[in-house]
Design an enzyme around this catalytic site. Sequence first.
Site, mmCIF file in Angstrom:
data_model
loop_
_atom_site.group_PDB
_atom_site.id
_atom_site.type_symbol
_atom_site.label_atom_id
_atom_site.label_comp_id
_atom_site.label_asym_id
_atom_site.label_seq_id
_atom_site.Cartn_x
_atom_site.Cartn_y
_atom_site.Cartn_z
ATOM 1 N N ASP A 95 0.795 -1.228 0.000
ATOM 2 C CA ASP A 95 0.000 0.000 0.000
ATOM 3 C C ASP A 95 0.828 1.280 0.000
ATOM 4 O OD1 ASP A 95 -2.353 -1.454 0.038
ATOM 5 O OD2 ASP A 95 -2.474 -1.476 2.218
ATOM 6 N N ASP A 128 0.493 5.916 1.538
ATOM 7 C CA ASP A 128 -0.774 5.592 2.190
ATOM 8 C C ASP A 128 -0.733 6.140 3.611
ATOM 9 O OD1 ASP A 128 -3.335 4.569 2.378
ATOM 10 O OD2 ASP A 128 -2.687 2.562 2.894
ATOM 11 N N ARG A 144 -6.762 11.971 10.668
ATOM 12 C CA ARG A 144 -6.450 10.631 11.172
ATOM 13 C C ARG A 144 -5.245 10.628 12.108
ATOM 14 N NH1 ARG A 144 -7.524 6.296 6.237
ATOM 15 N NH2 ARG A 144 -9.650 7.015 5.723
ATOM 16 N N ASP A 159 -0.227 2.309 10.056
ATOM 17 C CA ASP A 159 -1.534 1.669 10.033
ATOM 18 C C ASP A 159 -1.469 0.363 10.808
ATOM 19 O OD1 ASP A 159 -2.485 3.709 8.493
ATOM 20 O OD2 ASP A 159 -2.957 2.495 6.736
#
Length: 443
Positions: free
Chosen positions: A234, A258, A314, A262
């Site tokens: 990603d 990305d 985020r 994560d």
Amino acid sequence: MASVSIKLGFFFLVCGTLIPYLESHIADFDEYWQQKAEEAHQVSLETYHPEPYNVTEHFNAVVHMDLFGSNNTRRNLRKNRGKCLATNPIDRCWRCDPNWANNRQKLADCVQGFGYRTRGGKGGPIYVVTDASDNDLVNPKPGTLRHAVIQKGPLWIIFARSMIIKLNQELMVSCDKTIDGRGANVHVAFGAGITLQYVNNVIIHGLHVHDIVSGSGGLIRDSVDHYGLRTRSDGDGISLFGATNVWIDHVSMSNCADGIIDAIMGSTGVTISNAHITDHNEVMLFGASGSYSGDSIMQITIAFTHFGKGLVQRMPRCRWGFFHVVNNDYTHWLMYAIGGSNHPTIISQGNRFIAPENKAAKQVNLKHSVTKRDYAQESEWKHWDWVSEGDLMMNGAYFVQSGNPQVYKKFSRQQLIKQKPGTYATRLTRFAGTLECFVGKPC
């Protein structure tokens, strides 16, 4: 306790049959990866803390005692103006030791928060990376970072000199590893990122990770005994996929294709601390999707981190799990700071939030924005436990709370020692990001 274990056991039995069919960048889910997935689920079950509030209050107690616990601690604070400049309890555990270079593995004793069990490569030999190349993905050259991270058993990986490592494809890190960049200026940049998939017990410390791009995939070795075909990655800076007991500390990260960091597919027992993050849109995503309830066991601490210039959203965005966001400094964001969906529990304590001049971004959580509480009406999200305590709100910022604001106060007074308020965020995050460490001097 027994009922919790039985329920979680059934939960993993069900979810374990689903994970192999979900996106994992594994072109052919062979028996090797099937076994790794099952082993990872078992470790996740063992790592999951049935009373997460105990962990958050223990963290707060440590911070409180570090700053105000004794006259001796106060004297140590005054010494910060001298040679030792550690300003939070994680750093105080190791940074004031002038012999840190000869006692590197002491670092493993210093983690706090949900990643508290993480020991990385402690007890294993030192591996010195001498070669910045990454030319052979199936048979990595000895002395390279890729060769180091696939070795069996605990390993403490350090660097012979400063270097820029351009990864041709994602770096597959195996269990029981520490990547320790202290004493060198190490950049993982301009190539693929770092992947922790179905692994346990990893520390990443002191790296610059930036300008990460998506990898095209191909044959990649992930252990001494196995290599396989990977699909396109990603472009995350650091990706956690079914990973447990992970500590990411003193990293400087920016500009990834990305996410910056994560964590998905039941990753749990994670602490991210002392990071400095800049110049990115979607910073941290915790939780794979709205349809994967396996992330309900996710437990992550974010502490002493500076969310700096050029960030949009985020920080983090959460699904399903339990997230302790404590004593961080949010000096920049464009859309929002903290958001989520699928009823995560978010405890925000002692952070500083400075809203941007853009009036649309004044809220830490904007209840009418899908980028805040996603895919839920107020009648639903008002029951989600999102708590703000001791946060410092500046320039018009405000936090829309929901659920039970006293939810974490169901334990003893000893567990409820107050965390440090947001007015201390600048002190606690003063040395966020990578450090300049010199042999023979406190770091």
